[in-house]
Design an enzyme around this catalytic site. Structure first.
Site, PDB file in Angstrom:
ATOM      1  N   GLU A   1     -13.866  -2.246   7.506  1.00  0.00           N
ATOM      2  CA  GLU A   1     -14.664  -1.006   7.589  1.00  0.00           C
ATOM      3  C   GLU A   1     -16.054  -1.250   8.168  1.00  0.00           C
ATOM      4  OE1 GLU A   1     -14.439   1.900   4.555  1.00  0.00           O
ATOM      5  OE2 GLU A   1     -12.401   1.368   3.986  1.00  0.00           O
TER       6      GLU A   1
HETATM    7  C1  FAD Z   1      -6.580  -6.746   5.320  1.00  0.00           C
HETATM    8  C2  FAD Z   1      -7.088  -5.840   6.402  1.00  0.00           C
HETATM    9  C3  FAD Z   1      -6.862  -4.469   6.328  1.00  0.00           C
HETATM   10  C4  FAD Z   1      -7.287  -3.626   7.363  1.00  0.00           C
HETATM   11  N1  FAD Z   1      -6.985  -2.282   7.307  1.00  0.00           N
HETATM   12  C5  FAD Z   1      -7.273  -1.503   8.384  1.00  0.00           C
HETATM   13  C6  FAD Z   1      -6.803  -0.143   8.448  1.00  0.00           C
HETATM   14  O1  FAD Z   1      -6.217   0.375   7.497  1.00  0.00           O
HETATM   15  N2  FAD Z   1      -7.052   0.575   9.566  1.00  0.00           N
HETATM   16  C7  FAD Z   1      -7.726   0.055  10.634  1.00  0.00           C
HETATM   17  O2  FAD Z   1      -7.900   0.758  11.627  1.00  0.00           O
HETATM   18  N3  FAD Z   1      -8.186  -1.222  10.603  1.00  0.00           N
HETATM   19  C8  FAD Z   1      -7.971  -2.012   9.517  1.00  0.00           C
HETATM   20  N4  FAD Z   1      -8.397  -3.313   9.484  1.00  0.00           N
HETATM   21  C9  FAD Z   1      -9.156  -3.844  10.616  1.00  0.00           C
HETATM   22  C10 FAD Z   1     -10.619  -4.080  10.334  1.00  0.00           C
HETATM   23  O3  FAD Z   1     -11.312  -2.875  10.257  1.00  0.00           O
HETATM   24  C11 FAD Z   1     -11.133  -5.012  11.437  1.00  0.00           C
HETATM   25  O4  FAD Z   1     -10.604  -6.292  11.138  1.00  0.00           O
HETATM   26  C12 FAD Z   1     -12.625  -5.052  11.547  1.00  0.00           C
HETATM   27  O5  FAD Z   1     -13.109  -3.839  12.064  1.00  0.00           O
HETATM   28  C13 FAD Z   1     -13.116  -6.203  12.463  1.00  0.00           C
HETATM   29  O6  FAD Z   1     -12.458  -6.188  13.674  1.00  0.00           O
HETATM   30  P1  FAD Z   1     -11.764  -7.533  14.212  1.00  0.00           P
HETATM   31  O7  FAD Z   1     -10.956  -8.081  13.099  1.00  0.00           O
HETATM   32  O8  FAD Z   1     -11.096  -7.233  15.488  1.00  0.00           O
HETATM   33  O9  FAD Z   1     -12.964  -8.533  14.433  1.00  0.00           O
HETATM   34  P2  FAD Z   1     -13.865  -8.685  15.757  1.00  0.00           P
HETATM   35  O10 FAD Z   1     -14.313  -7.355  16.243  1.00  0.00           O
HETATM   36  O11 FAD Z   1     -13.198  -9.577  16.705  1.00  0.00           O
HETATM   37  O12 FAD Z   1     -15.141  -9.421  15.157  1.00  0.00           O
HETATM   38  C14 FAD Z   1     -15.076 -10.750  14.629  1.00  0.00           C
HETATM   39  C15 FAD Z   1     -16.447 -11.133  14.109  1.00  0.00           C
HETATM   40  O13 FAD Z   1     -17.371 -11.122  15.183  1.00  0.00           O
HETATM   41  C16 FAD Z   1     -18.637 -10.712  14.759  1.00  0.00           C
HETATM   42  N5  FAD Z   1     -19.076  -9.584  15.591  1.00  0.00           N
HETATM   43  C17 FAD Z   1     -18.339  -8.625  16.168  1.00  0.00           C
HETATM   44  N6  FAD Z   1     -19.117  -7.782  16.868  1.00  0.00           N
HETATM   45  C18 FAD Z   1     -20.388  -8.223  16.748  1.00  0.00           C
HETATM   46  C19 FAD Z   1     -21.653  -7.771  17.228  1.00  0.00           C
HETATM   47  N7  FAD Z   1     -21.797  -6.667  17.956  1.00  0.00           N
HETATM   48  N8  FAD Z   1     -22.753  -8.482  16.879  1.00  0.00           N
HETATM   49  C20 FAD Z   1     -22.667  -9.589  16.118  1.00  0.00           C
HETATM   50  N9  FAD Z   1     -21.500 -10.048  15.625  1.00  0.00           N
HETATM   51  C21 FAD Z   1     -20.371  -9.379  15.932  1.00  0.00           C
HETATM   52  C22 FAD Z   1     -18.504 -10.329  13.282  1.00  0.00           C
HETATM   53  O14 FAD Z   1     -18.931 -11.439  12.496  1.00  0.00           O
HETATM   54  C23 FAD Z   1     -17.015 -10.140  13.098  1.00  0.00           C
HETATM   55  O15 FAD Z   1     -16.601 -10.464  11.770  1.00  0.00           O
HETATM   56  C24 FAD Z   1      -8.006  -4.171   8.451  1.00  0.00           C
HETATM   57  C25 FAD Z   1      -8.270  -5.539   8.499  1.00  0.00           C
HETATM   58  C26 FAD Z   1      -7.821  -6.369   7.511  1.00  0.00           C
HETATM   59  C27 FAD Z   1      -8.093  -7.845   7.616  1.00  0.00           C
END
Ligand code: FAD
Length: 598
Positions: free
Chosen positions: A417
């Protein structure tokens, strides 16, 4: 299909502005957090400390009593974790208790209770089982809230009752391979049919909680913008019986919150009737961000519940486990952990309560407060789990105790989130918009000295005024006055540092994440201190009750305030003395060398 955005300053500025406008488009009223950035203390957002409305107190007590009895008897968090499933009987039981429709209006079968009441319920569930609290959050906050906020009357009538009754489960599908933190980068497409009666969905989603078991999915997909060569994100209500929905993986194996079913989905030419568009076409991102904004409040509540459990477990162990002829609690290094945990849990609860009250009062622009609550409470819970773990030593490592599960469960909170880094940057940049505009106006006005002289004088005076006077923080109890004065002085200093940073970095501030982080961290401490002071003030006013007695006891509030003031001052001091240049140099060197130290 629109191209990925370039990360120019203008692009970044546009993103932040767009996010803010998407979340809030009404007339701007200065709130508590935005006020800090202008050197103000917006008293009525936090003082007096909000409580459950008297007319709903009985209903809330009843709901909590029934919930506790049900959870005591039927919820087995260790089993849910082991079996990676929440039993249907638990879901049905929660539905019967009305948990899925706590804040939904009565005409769709909901209980019509406040956000604060809902937070109490979520704190109770969060104190026991993170899988279950996240499941409820997805069903209630994310799945249903989108319909409540953006559904047409017809859509609400059709879709809400079975969700409220728990007969149908909800999911919210935004995340994709290329659209994680960068939510606007959704690639799933929805092409209108020739006769315009439906859209054909194509694409894949991943990490979707309930994705493979839900009967109602809110899916974000790109639709063409009529008359333009562009696409925009639109929210669609989708059901699994629509041909073309493929569940690629219903339950991805994972570290924590194992009871939740996290899915990978594909849409292959899936026809969705145009009546299933939720909100305005092209405004899906507004649906998504608004809904996430709401969800962050209950995140705070769930983390508070889990934090209180950690504190209780640590205290129990510290009072009973003996080493070197003493209980662990007799060692100063254990006392320090327990005091820190108590202070953190106290602050999380106060911040959750204040933030929920903003929603209940119908205030609209609380996006900074919810973002701060999310970052603060998820980090605080991580600290609390870790400290409780350490107090338990080796015993925490084994699966017969709840802490190893709680540690695994807590880790998602800093990522889901809205990753905390993204929200930290958001807090700083949205907060700095108002002072940035003021300074820009001053600079622009200076170029037209005759016509705008009066404005320069007025704006300049306003700036200087904020810099010279510390705002008043009007607590009732005289004992708290020194803390209130300290908070006022810190708000003034914060405002000065924000202005300095804006003058020094100008548009470049959008790329200066080290600076943004310091500003956001200081702002979060100010918000936490305001909520804690408000809560403490209220407790000291409660005459002759248990709360009054405990308020005169050594106070978690005081311990929190002392540490928080220090952390805020440190963040501001690091604006001037820091290791930024060497941090970048080391990181760049590592990034170039593929992470090899030698
Ligand atoms: C168990 C679980 C349940 C989930 N449930 C849902 C759901 O129901 N619906 C849904 O739509 N999504 C869901 N998600 C997805 C979740 O919202 C995303 O994992 C989250 O938004 C992060 O996106 P990403 O994993 O692609 O990480 P990325 O966007 O690749 O980011 C990885 C890391 O990079 C860093 N980062 C990214 N952008 C920046 C920036 N601009 N500046 C500095 N640092 C940055 C942060 O440290 C971040 O943790 C779920 C995820 C998990 C693990």
């Amino acid at each position: 299909m629109s191209e990925p955005k370039t990360q120019t300053n203008t692009g970044r500025q546009e993103q932040v502005r767009a996010a803010e406008e998407l979340l809030f488009a009404g007339p701007q009223k200065l709130g508590l957090a935005k006020g800090f950035f202008l050197g103000r203390f917006v008293t009525d957002w936090v003082l007096p400390y909000p409580g459950i409305r008297p007319e709903e107190q009985v209903a809330v007590n009843d709901a909590l009593g029934q919930l506790r009895a049900f959870l005591d008897q039927h919820l087995d968090p260790a089993r849910i974790d082991r079996q990676a499933d929440i039993p249907r009987a638990v879901i049905d039981g929660l539905a019967r208790l009305g948990v899925f429709g706590m804040t939904a209006p009565r005409d769709v079968g909901g209980q019509g209770l406040s956000q604060m009441a809902y937070c109490r319920v979520m704190e109770e569930i969060g104190s026991r089982c993170a899988s279950t609290s996240i499941f409820v959050n997805v069903q209630h906050s994310i799945g249903m809230r989108a319909l409540l906020l953006f559904g047409t009357p017809e859509q609400k009538r059709r879709w809400l009752p079975p969700l409220v009754r728990g007969e149908k489960l909800a999911a919210f599908a935004l995340t994709e391979a290329e659209a994680g933190s960068d939510a606007a980068n959704v690639r799933t497409s929805a092409r209108p049919s020739a006769d315009g009666s439906h859209f054909l969905l194509n694409g894949e989603k991943r990490y979707i909680t309930n994705g493979g078991i839900a009967q109602v999915l809110t899916v974000m997909a790109r639709t063409p913008v009529p008359g333009r060569d562009e696409t925009a994100i639109t929210a669609f209500l989708v059901t699994p019986d629509m041909p073309g929905l493929v569940v690629l993986e219903p339950r991805m194996e994972k570290l924590g919150i194992r009871g939740t079913a996290t899915a990978r989905l594909a849409f292959r030419d899936m026809p969705v009737p145009k009546e299933n568009i939720l909100g305005a076409p092209g405004k899906g991102l507004k649906v998504a961000l608004t809904v996430l904004d709401f969800g962050r409040t209950t995140f705070g509540a769930c983390c508070t519940g889990a934090a209180k459990t950690c504190l209780r477990l640590a205290v129990q162990h510290a009072n009973t486990r003996r080493q070197f002829g003493r209980t662990l609690g007799e060692f100063e290094l254990t006392k320090k952990k327990i005091a820190r945990m108590a202070a953190g849990a106290y602050a999380m609860e106060a911040m959750t309560n204040v933030t929920a009250s903003l929603i209940d009062r119908g205030l609209e622009d609380y996006m900074l407060e919810t973002a701060m609550l999310k970052v603060f409470s998820t980090e605080a819970l991580w600290m609390l789990v870790n400290e409780a773990f350490q107090v338990h030593g080796g015993a925490a490592y084994f699966t017969d105790r709840p802490l190893e599960r709680m540690l695994r469960d807590a880790r998602i909170n800093q990522i889901g989130e809205g990753a905390n880094e993204v929200l930290t940057s958001f807090i700083a940049l949205v907060g700095m918009r108002a002072p940035g505009e003021q300074l820009r106006e001053i600079l622009e006005a200076l170029q037209h000295p005759w016509g705008e002289l009066r404005k320069v004088w007025l704006l300049g005076l306003d700036q200087v005024g904020a810099a010279v006077r510390a705002p008043e923080v009007p607590v009732k109890n005289p004992r708290l006055q020194p803390h209130a004065s300290r908070l006022g002085a810190l708000i003034r200093r914060f405002n000065v540092e924000v202005d300095r940073a804006l003058i020094r970095h100008r548009e470049e501030i959008l790329e200066r994440q080290y600076v943004q982080e310091r500003i956001a961290r200081a702002a979060m401490e100010l918000f936490a201190c305001a909520c804690v002071l408000s809560r403490w003030d209220a407790e000291l006013q409660t005459d002759g009750t248990e709360a009054a007695t405990s308020a005169t006891a050594p106070s978690a509030a005081e311990f929190f305030l002392r540490g928080s003031f220090r952390r805020a001052r440190r963040s501001l001091a690091e604006m001037h003395e820091n290791d930024d240049a060497v941090t970048t140099a080391v990181a760049d060197w590592m990034l170039e060398r593929g992470g090899e130290l030698r």
